[in-house]
Design a protein around this motif. Structure first.
Motif, PDB file in Angstrom:
ATOM      1  N   GLN A  14       0.865  -1.164   0.000  1.00 56.32           N
ATOM      2  CA  GLN A  14       0.000   0.000   0.000  1.00 56.32           C
ATOM      3  C   GLN A  14       0.904   1.216   0.000  1.00 56.32           C
ATOM      4  OE1 GLN A  14      -2.518  -0.386   3.415  1.00 56.32           O
ATOM      5  NE2 GLN A  14      -3.864  -1.867   2.444  1.00 56.32           N
ATOM      6  N   GLY A  15       0.847   1.987  -1.098  1.00 55.16           N
ATOM      7  CA  GLY A  15       1.766   3.100  -1.219  1.00 55.16           C
ATOM      8  C   GLY A  15       3.184   2.584  -1.253  1.00 55.16           C
ATOM      9  N   GLU A  16       4.003   3.055  -0.317  1.00 56.42           N
ATOM     10  CA  GLU A  16       5.381   2.610  -0.223  1.00 56.42           C
ATOM     11  C   GLU A  16       5.581   1.613   0.906  1.00 56.42           C
ATOM     12  OE1 GLU A  16       7.754   6.047   0.189  1.00 56.42           O
ATOM     13  OE2 GLU A  16       7.416   6.764  -1.852  1.00 56.42           O
ATOM     14  N   LYS A  17       4.493   1.162   1.530  1.00 55.91           N
ATOM     15  CA  LYS A  17       4.601   0.293   2.688  1.00 55.91           C
ATOM     16  C   LYS A  17       4.309  -1.144   2.286  1.00 55.91           C
ATOM     17  CE  LYS A  17       3.079  -0.066   7.479  1.00 55.91           C
ATOM     18  NZ  LYS A  17       4.425   0.150   8.026  1.00 55.91           N
ATOM     19  N   CYS A  18       5.164  -2.061   2.727  1.00 56.13           N
ATOM     20  CA  CYS A  18       4.989  -3.477   2.437  1.00 56.13           C
ATOM     21  C   CYS A  18       4.263  -4.135   3.609  1.00 56.13           C
ATOM     22  CB  CYS A  18       6.359  -4.141   2.221  1.00 56.13           C
ATOM     23  SG  CYS A  18       6.267  -5.911   1.863  1.00 56.13           S
ATOM     24  N   ILE A  19       3.086  -4.696   3.361  1.00 58.88           N
ATOM     25  CA  ILE A  19       2.286  -5.357   4.396  1.00 58.88           C
ATOM     26  C   ILE A  19       2.570  -6.855   4.335  1.00 58.88           C
ATOM     27  CG2 ILE A  19      -0.019  -5.735   5.323  1.00 58.88           C
ATOM     28  CD1 ILE A  19       0.845  -2.819   5.294  1.00 58.88           C
ATOM     29  N   VAL A  20       3.109  -7.407   5.409  1.00 55.63           N
ATOM     30  CA  VAL A  20       3.477  -8.822   5.414  1.00 55.63           C
ATOM     31  C   VAL A  20       2.543  -9.670   6.275  1.00 55.63           C
ATOM     32  CG1 VAL A  20       5.909  -8.301   4.983  1.00 55.63           C
ATOM     33  CG2 VAL A  20       5.105  -8.543   7.345  1.00 55.63           C
ATOM     34  N   ASN A  21       1.794  -9.052   7.189  1.00 55.11           N
ATOM     35  CA  ASN A  21       1.025  -9.800   8.180  1.00 55.11           C
ATOM     36  C   ASN A  21      -0.481  -9.672   7.989  1.00 55.11           C
ATOM     37  OD1 ASN A  21       1.086  -7.114   8.856  1.00 55.11           O
ATOM     38  ND2 ASN A  21       1.254  -7.449  11.065  1.00 55.11           N
ATOM     39  N   MET A  95      -1.732  -3.731  21.059  1.00 56.24           N
ATOM     40  CA  MET A  95      -0.854  -4.186  19.987  1.00 56.24           C
ATOM     41  C   MET A  95       0.579  -3.732  20.234  1.00 56.24           C
ATOM     42  SD  MET A  95      -3.433  -3.435  16.779  1.00 56.24           S
ATOM     43  CE  MET A  95      -2.335  -3.988  15.497  1.00 56.24           C
ATOM     44  N   VAL A  96       0.733  -2.488  20.677  1.00 54.16           N
ATOM     45  CA  VAL A  96       2.071  -1.977  20.990  1.00 54.16           C
ATOM     46  C   VAL A  96       2.648  -2.728  22.184  1.00 54.16           C
ATOM     47  CG1 VAL A  96       3.377   0.050  21.737  1.00 54.16           C
ATOM     48  CG2 VAL A  96       1.572   0.288  20.015  1.00 54.16           C
ATOM     49  N   PHE A  97       1.804  -3.012  23.191  1.00 55.26           N
ATOM     50  CA  PHE A  97       2.261  -3.776  24.350  1.00 55.26           C
ATOM     51  C   PHE A  97       2.754  -5.159  23.938  1.00 55.26           C
ATOM     52  CE2 PHE A  97       1.320  -7.005  27.552  1.00 55.26           C
ATOM     53  CZ  PHE A  97       2.084  -6.554  28.620  1.00 55.26           C
ATOM     54  N   GLU A 171      -1.636   4.868  13.849  1.00 57.96           N
ATOM     55  CA  GLU A 171      -2.414   3.665  14.069  1.00 57.96           C
ATOM     56  C   GLU A 171      -2.784   3.038  12.723  1.00 57.96           C
ATOM     57  OE1 GLU A 171      -5.700   3.942  16.695  1.00 57.96           O
ATOM     58  OE2 GLU A 171      -4.644   5.213  18.146  1.00 57.96           O
ATOM     59  N   GLN A 172      -2.673   1.693  12.656  1.00 63.90           N
ATOM     60  CA  GLN A 172      -2.911   0.985  11.413  1.00 63.90           C
ATOM     61  C   GLN A 172      -3.441  -0.407  11.716  1.00 63.90           C
ATOM     62  OE1 GLN A 172       1.387  -0.182   9.976  1.00 63.90           O
ATOM     63  NE2 GLN A 172       1.499   1.764  11.111  1.00 63.90           N
ATOM     64  N   GLN A 173      -4.083  -0.994  10.733  1.00 61.54           N
ATOM     65  CA  GLN A 173      -4.689  -2.312  10.941  1.00 61.54           C
ATOM     66  C   GLN A 173      -3.636  -3.398  11.084  1.00 61.54           C
ATOM     67  OE1 GLN A 173      -7.307  -3.524   7.782  1.00 61.54           O
ATOM     68  NE2 GLN A 173      -7.953  -5.411   8.814  1.00 61.54           N
ATOM     69  N   TYR A 174      -2.628  -3.361  10.232  1.00 64.22           N
ATOM     70  CA  TYR A 174      -1.596  -4.399  10.230  1.00 64.22           C
ATOM     71  C   TYR A 174      -0.294  -3.811  10.775  1.00 64.22           C
ATOM     72  CZ  TYR A 174      -4.958  -6.538   7.042  1.00 64.22           C
ATOM     73  OH  TYR A 174      -6.100  -7.054   6.484  1.00 64.22           O
TER      74      TYR A 174
END
Length: 339
Positions: A14-21, A95-97, A171-174
């Motif tokens: 998405q854009g310049e971001k690679c989503i792996v999960n 998620m951060v925790f 904040e993001q979904q993945y």
């Protein structure tokens, strides 16, 4: 800035971001199954160890088994956080925790399990090796000291991953945990991986040597029926634990190093990063399976534990006498070693 809506043909960029999960659904289902199956066995193990009668001559194996159980409990505590994050059901703070704390706890548990399984395999061989060289390793005090050193070493390596600074990201979904790490955190993470891999290689060497020596002794005792029975018992227990060790932990370490190169941006191709991530998650899932096997190890390798579990079932109480005799024989053998 918000992510662009442009999506690659593979649905990974998405854009310049690679989503792996973004394909965690099947893994989450399997983790839930592992958690549901292993939780009763681990709780039963805690209860059985607490209720087990203390033998007059405690063995080093029991020390390593108790520490293995502690590692299992740590993993059980951390798994729900991973499951919620992978489901996408966790709030952002959780998620951060997970990235900062519970994910690190999973790896502490993983490498503690590797170390203590290797020590159990080595100890099972040494119990049948009546030589002066094995005496020190089989002292309970030495086993306790060695266990403490392992825990302190793992905490020294892993805890900085919890304490080092992280980035403030949108904040993001993945959420990929590596995207939260500053450069210094990524470098320490890479160092952690290589140090833990070194621990795994040393543990694997101990497993291979102990298994090979147990097999050699088994083959060398074929002409003596009495020694053949003892050697077959020891070789069988060593082989069973070694097989579980290999199935659970070797595949993960085949994938771990190249995946770390993807995390530290040495590997940048998105499709390669996705494949490495899926390989890492698949083999990490395989590593978590030891949670289901460990209660069986406790049952078959520690006689007081086995007695306590069998006493829960009336149909099995007739086995208690034979187990008591077996325990007395083990205590006599241990006392002979220590003289």
């Amino acid at each position: 800035m918000p992510l662009s809506s442009n999506v690659s043909a593979g649905g990974a960029v998405q854009g310049e971001k690679c989503i792996v999960n973004d394909q965690m659904g099947p893994f989450t289902v399997l983790y839930i199954l592992i958690f549901i199956i292993s939780l009763p066995g681990s709780l039963l193990s805690v209860w059985a160890f607490i209720r087990s009668p203390r033998s007059k001559q405690q063995q080093s194996t029991s020390v390593y088994l108790v520490n293995l159980l502690v590692a299992d409990l740590l993993l059980l505590l951390a798994l729900p956080f991973k499951i919620m994050k992978d489901l996408g059901a966790a709030p952002w703070s959780l998620m951060v925790f997970h990235c900062q704390a519970s994910a690190v706890t999973i790896y502490i548990s993983l490498y503690a399990s590797i170390a203590f399984l290797a020590l159990i395999i080595t100890d099972r061989y040494l119990q049948d090796c009546n030589t002066l060289r094995s005496l020190r390793l089989q002292e309970v005090g030495f086993a306790q000291l060695l266990s403490l050193v392992i825990w302190l070493l793992l905490l020294l390596i892993m805890v900085p991953n919890m304490a080092l600074p992280i980035k403030q990201v949108q904040e993001q979904q993945y959420l990929s945990c590596s995207s939260l790490k500053e450069d210094i955190s990524l470098h320490w993470h890479a160092l952690t991986v290589f140090l833990c891999t070194a621990l795994f290689l040393n543990a694997s060497a101990a497993v291979l040597v102990s298994s090979g020596l147990a097999l050699k002794r088994l083959l060398g005792s074929r002409s003596d029926p009495k020694h053949w029975v003892d050697a077959r018992r020891v070789a069988g227990s060593v082989a069973a634990v070694a097989l579980a060790y290999i199935l659970c932990f070797v595949p993960y370490h085949v994938v771990r190093t190249p995946y770390t190169l993807a995390q530290t941006k040495v590997i940048t191709d998105c499709q390669t990063k996705r494949q490495l991530f899926l390989g890492k998650e698949s083999t990490l899932l395989l590593s978590a399976l030891h949670l289901c096997f460990d209660p069986l190890l406790f049952f078959y390798l520690y006689t007081p534990f086995r007695q306590t579990v069998r006493n829960m079932f009336p149909c099995s109480r007739n086995q208690t006498v034979s187990d008591t005799e077996e325990q007395a024989g083990e205590e006599m053998q241990q006392a002979t070693f220590l003289q």
